[in-house]
Design a protein around this motif. Structure first.
Motif: not given
Length: 588
Positions: A296-313
């Protein structure tokens, strides 16, 4: 006759294995330490697997590892992974699996161990996605083709070393002696398969029991763990304790959660949008916000460090879908392909706690799993789960091979099974708890189990702790949670033992006479002790041999309280002040 002569005259030739089609492909999940063998491979790179053991040997697919089909498989496998360092591909002859050193390595992997045999096994047979001087590869030309085809994708991915697995911290950076203060060791984390996750900068994928001794208090709790870089420089242990409720009513790095934010976090684990969070440097950064569903801990991550793939499964994302994911929204995808080749549909969304894409399935779907923890469920149990009722499942098996039993109920928000030691359908104050058949390797007899069920302590000998050491202790179950607690005495304090009178108390060295009286069980007055504030005080002291400590009293505990009795302690404390007052009057 002629035919018979021909058969008789033709010498039988031993059947030889086609060396070109004799390789098997193994896939290793390095986080879960799970080894699977490829059993089926399609031209499009899709594949199916079976456990890499002797029982399934006839199902192993034998291939020419230089063929185009295998090349497509390698290309698709690595290009579709958001975390390539987690997985590895191995290629070997099936008969090589029977070598003693390889059998030992596979056995160690199945038990979740990271041994020298495993390291040598990976070094010899693992195929890397890139070609370097020190890495095994299929051949340089095909590796160059793969590198060129995946170059664009690697530029989008988070920066990483070429070595596998990627580690954020080196083992030499960890103060292992300090970890002992929490009841942890390097060996314990390795055996549980948790060390690799922590060295890579992730939290453990399960809660771990830890003990913190503060001298005046001992805290025992379950928490997820991680390694973190402290502001002062050293790498320290991050303890992510389990909270009863997430703290959504407080500001989080400058962001005040709206009612919709709270609703989304509670129901899905993700806030569903990107917000500006105030960093410790004072700057603001667009960030994803999620809940750690275990703690139940709140966690954050900067958008600039996120990897959004071109294809999922095997489903290619549109630009709109990728933009929605970058904005924290959930995207519903149909026709995705699971590892077993089956198609499935689910919502996908970026999760800050996982630091990647997660799958969310419709909570109104019928729970149709037939097995939980290796235990086959009855139709009645499945029906009860779907109707929102708790069931009891005995002798399930964890990933590390340890057996456990628990009450199981589907979580209302996620639809996933939740495991507890108590029946969540039973009322508070009259909880139905699970009493185990054994505790730490010691079998419980019916009388022990009944006393534990009633909340009474029982004494167990020769239990085995995580370090493999034997110990004996009183055990008692919490009647609300079913969680066991341990103590050296039935009343929860230190074990009764021969108590030695200390030579000094609160800065005052005891005389031989005082120590002798204390050893005889008598109370003595100790004057001039110094407190935390630096001020002196006096108290009667008496040894408590049952609890193995000294007890302190304002009055002599051996005298009957009487209205006319003088408070000797107060007299001693005030004597100096009275003397000063009298001296002051004479001077005046």
């Amino acid at each position: 006759m002629a035919e018979g002569n021909i058969r008789g005259d033709t010498p039988k030739q031993p059947i030889r294995e086609n060396e070109q089609l004799s390789d098997i492909i193994l896939i290793l999940d390095k986080m879960e330490l799970l080894l699977q063998a490829v059993s089926k491979l399609g031209k499009d790179g899709k594949y199916e697997t079976v456990p890499a053991d002797k029982k399934h040997g006839n199902s192993f697919l034998k291939v020419d590892k230089y063929s185009n089909i295998v090349e497509n498989f390698f290309k698709n496998f690595w290009s579709q992974l958001k975390d390539p360092a987690r997985f590895g591909i191995l290629s070997m002859k099936q008969k090589e699996m029977e070598k003693p050193e390889n059998k030992q390595a596979i056995k160690d992997l199945a038990e979740g161990k990271q041994t020298d045999a495993v390291a040598e096994f990976l070094k010899k047979y693992e195929i890397k996605p890139k070609n370097t001087a020190n890495e095994q590869s299929i051949n340089s030309k095909k590796d160059e083709m793969m590198a060129k085809k995946t170059e664009g994708q690697e530029q989008q991915a988070p920066p990483a070393d070429d070595k596998q697995p990627r580690k954020r911290y080196n083992e030499a950076m960890i103060n292992w002696e300090q970890l002992k203060n929490f009841g942890l060791s390097k060996e314990f984390l390795q055996e549980k398969g948790l060390l690799e996750q922590m060295l890579r900068g992730y939290k453990t994928n399960q809660a771990v029991p830890i003990t913190m001794n503060f001298g005046s208090a001992v805290l025992r709790t379950d928490a997820r763990l991680s390694f973190q870089q402290s502001a002062a420089g050293p790498v320290v242990l991050g303890i992510h304790g389990i909270r009863q409720q997430p703290e959504l009513d407080k500001a989080f790095f400058g962001h005040v959660f709206s009612e919709e934010d709270k609703k989304n976090l509670r129901e899905t684990g993700n806030m569903g949008r990107v917000v500006e969070l105030r960093l410790r440097s004072g700057e603001y950064a667009p960030s994803f916000v999620s809940l750690d569903k275990t703690t139940n801990e709140i966690v954050a991550m900067k958008v600039e460090n996120a990897y959004i793939p071109d294809e999922i499964k095997n489903v290619k994302l549109t630009e709109q879908e990728k933009n929605d994911l970058k904005e924290g929204k959930a995207v519903y995808l149909e026709g995705m392909t699971a590892a077993n080749g089956n198609e499935f549909n689910a919502h996908v969304q970026f999760n800050a706690d996982r630091r990647g894409i997660e799958f969310r399935f419709e909570t109104d779907k019928v729970f149709n799993r037939q097995i939980l923890g290796g235990v086959e469920l009855s139709p009645k149990q499945t029906e009860d789960l779907n109707n929102g009722r708790a069931i009891f499942v005995e002798d399930m098996v964890r990933k590390d091979g340890e057996k456990f039993s628990a009450f199981v109920k589907l979580d209302e928000a996620s639809g996933r099974p939740a495991y507890t030691r108590y029946n969540p359908d039973s009322p508070e104050g009259a909880r139905e708890i699970y009493v185990p058949k054994e505790l730490n390797g010691v079998a419980l007899n019916p009388q022990d189990r009944e006393e534990l069920r009633q909340g009474k302590p029982v004494f167990l000998e020769n239990m085995v702790n995580r370090k493999g050491e034997e110990y004996s202790s009183f055990v008692k179950l919490d009647l609300e949670t079913g969680r066991p607690s341990y103590s050296r005495t039935p009343d929860g304090f230190s074990e009764r033992q021969e108590f030695k009178i200390p030579a000094e108390v609160w800065g005052v060295t005891l005389t031989a006479t005082q120590r002798g009286k204390l050893q005889d069980g008598k109370a003595v007055l100790v004057e001039g002790m110094k407190g935390y504030d630096g001020k002196q005080f006096s108290q009667y002291v008496k040894a408590n041999f049952n609890q193995g400590r000294l007890d302190y009293y304002n009055e002599n505990p051996e005298r009957k309280k009487d209205a006319s009795q003088r408070n000797v302690v107060n007299q001693g404390q005030n004597q100096g002040q009275d003397k000063k007052k009298s001296q002051g009057k004479s001077v005046g």
